[in-house]
Design a protein around this motif. Structure first.
Motif, PDB file in Angstrom:
ATOM      1  N   ASP A 120      26.719 -11.324 -44.482  1.00 34.75           N
ATOM      2  CA  ASP A 120      26.439  -9.901 -44.219  1.00 34.75           C
ATOM      3  C   ASP A 120      25.683  -9.728 -42.910  1.00 34.75           C
ATOM      4  O   ASP A 120      25.943  -8.797 -42.138  1.00 34.75           O
ATOM      5  N   THR A 183      21.426  -6.502 -48.806  1.00 33.73           N
ATOM      6  CA  THR A 183      22.207  -6.545 -47.560  1.00 33.73           C
ATOM      7  C   THR A 183      23.633  -6.050 -47.741  1.00 33.73           C
ATOM      8  O   THR A 183      24.409  -6.051 -46.784  1.00 33.73           O
ATOM      9  N   ARG A 184      24.012  -5.654 -48.945  1.00 36.78           N
ATOM     10  CA  ARG A 184      25.374  -5.176 -49.183  1.00 36.78           C
ATOM     11  C   ARG A 184      25.623  -3.923 -48.347  1.00 36.78           C
ATOM     12  O   ARG A 184      24.866  -2.956 -48.424  1.00 36.78           O
TER      13      ARG A 184
END
Length: 376
Positions: A120, A183-184
């Motif tokens: 990510d 962090t998505r």
């Protein structure tokens, strides 16, 4: 959370599954004695671990795309804590295998979610450098695991190892609760599992990467599966087996360091993986020739050096075409290679022949990494 602190936490989380595996290795002899099973069956605990780990990778990787990286990490570590507590209270070998499977299922979160989190945040050459840095940390985990496991077994038996793993998982859970960021990407669509699986099954590059990851891992963890019994046949103690991990960590750390240096000097991943495969073949051949003497540990340095060089490049380049579905793709990728690792370690435990196992793994990696056989 700043970049430095994030990388330190990521290192700890990536090290955790390896620590869980290698801490357990010195306890195999004590497990065999406690449950009255032979080395072949006691060694199956590691293969069961990898098979359950493979399915955990799928579940946690899929869920981290749906629910987010942080809540899934906390859930997986909590499951590991519960499974470790269960293992401390069982009385049969089959029950121990079940507890080990549940623990492995939970520990898988440390691998797949951490790799997804790093993918990510980082891309391209920067991601390759980060995975090389992670490789140096991973190089230290087998030494730490073997040394700590041998010390705990010497003083407290296999229950000491289980207690140590329980406390370690609790510490990581608390650290993640306090510091792990989410962090998505907010706009990330939920990719179809079956569609992604279809894409990956038709992707020759994925299959090559799966084979390479499996070959190098079977070689590395084959030593941890068979090594305790080789040391026992040679009249050496579990503690001396633990000390061997310190020596092997130097080889793995050197491999990861060489990988970082050579990447900076312009070598590409294809060249590094091919070089690592050749080193693995040489190491396997020498172990085969020397495995009836304690000197076989010396060429094992070549095998772990090859691991340290190859794995960061394979992992860093495997999923570049799946950025829109990283968690799901990482889950399926992990399932594929962990199933192969689990099956391979079952064969290694059954054969109890480290030299031939290493040589076959090295030759398989060399075939896969040959020109036009690998794309980074």
């Amino acid at each position: 959370m700043n970049v430095k602190n994030l990388l330190v936490l990521a290192m700890a989380l990536l090290m955790f599954p390896q620590l869980a595996q290698t801490l357990y290795s010195p306890a195999l002899g004590d497990i065999g004695r406690a449950f009255a099973v032979g080395p072949e069956r006691a060694g199956q605990t590691l293969s069961v671990y990898f098979l359950a780990f493979a399915f955990g990778v799928v579940v946690w990787g899929r869920l981290c795309d749906r629910w987010g990286r942080r809540p899934v990490m906390l859930a997986g570590l909590a499951l590991y804590v519960g499974a470790s507590a269960l293992a401390l209270n069982i009385t049969t070998f089959n029950a121990l295998l079940l507890a080990q499977a549940l623990a492995a299922f939970g520990a898988a979160v440390g691998s797949v979610v951490t790799q997804t989190l790093l993918r990510d945040r980082y891309h391209g050459a920067e991601l390759a450098q980060v995975f090389s840095l992670m490789g140096i940390a991973l190089a230290a985990s087998p030494a730490l695991g073997l040394f700590s496991g041998a010390t705990l077994v010497q003083h407290f038996g296999y229950r000491g190892v289980l207690t140590g793993l329980l406390l370690l998982a609790l510490a990581l859970w608390g650290w993640c609760l306090w510091a792990l960021p989410e962090t998505r990407p907010s706009s990330l669509p939920t990719a179809s599992l079956t569609q992604t699986l279809g894409l990956m099954l038709r992707d020759a590059g994925i299959w090559r990467s799966v084979g390479l990851v499996a070959a190098f891992n079977i070689a590395l963890f084959g030593y941890y599966s068979v090594g305790p019994f080789i040391f026992a046949r040679l009249g050496l103690s579990p503690a001396e087996f633990g000390y061997s991990g310190v020596l092997l960590a130097l080889g793995s750390g050197l491999g990861a360091w060489l990988n970082t240096r050579l990447l900076k000097r312009g070598m590409n991943g294809e060249q590094l993986v091919l070089t690592a495969a050749g080193i693995a073949v040489l190491g396997g051949l020498l172990v085969l020739l020397l495995q009836h003497s304690w000197l076989f540990v010396a060429p094992m340095l070549l095998v772990v050096l090859a691991f340290g060089m190859a794995i960061p490049n394979v992992l860093g380049g495997a999923l570049v075409a799946y950025r829109d579905r990283l968690g799901t793709a990482a889950a399926l990728f992990g399932l594929m290679y962990y199933l192969l690792i689990g099956a391979g370690l079952s064969l290694v435990a059954w054969a109890q022949d480290l030299g031939w196992s290493l040589l076959i793994c090295g030759l398989a990696a060399l075939c896969l990494a040959a020109p036009r056989g690998f794309r980074n």
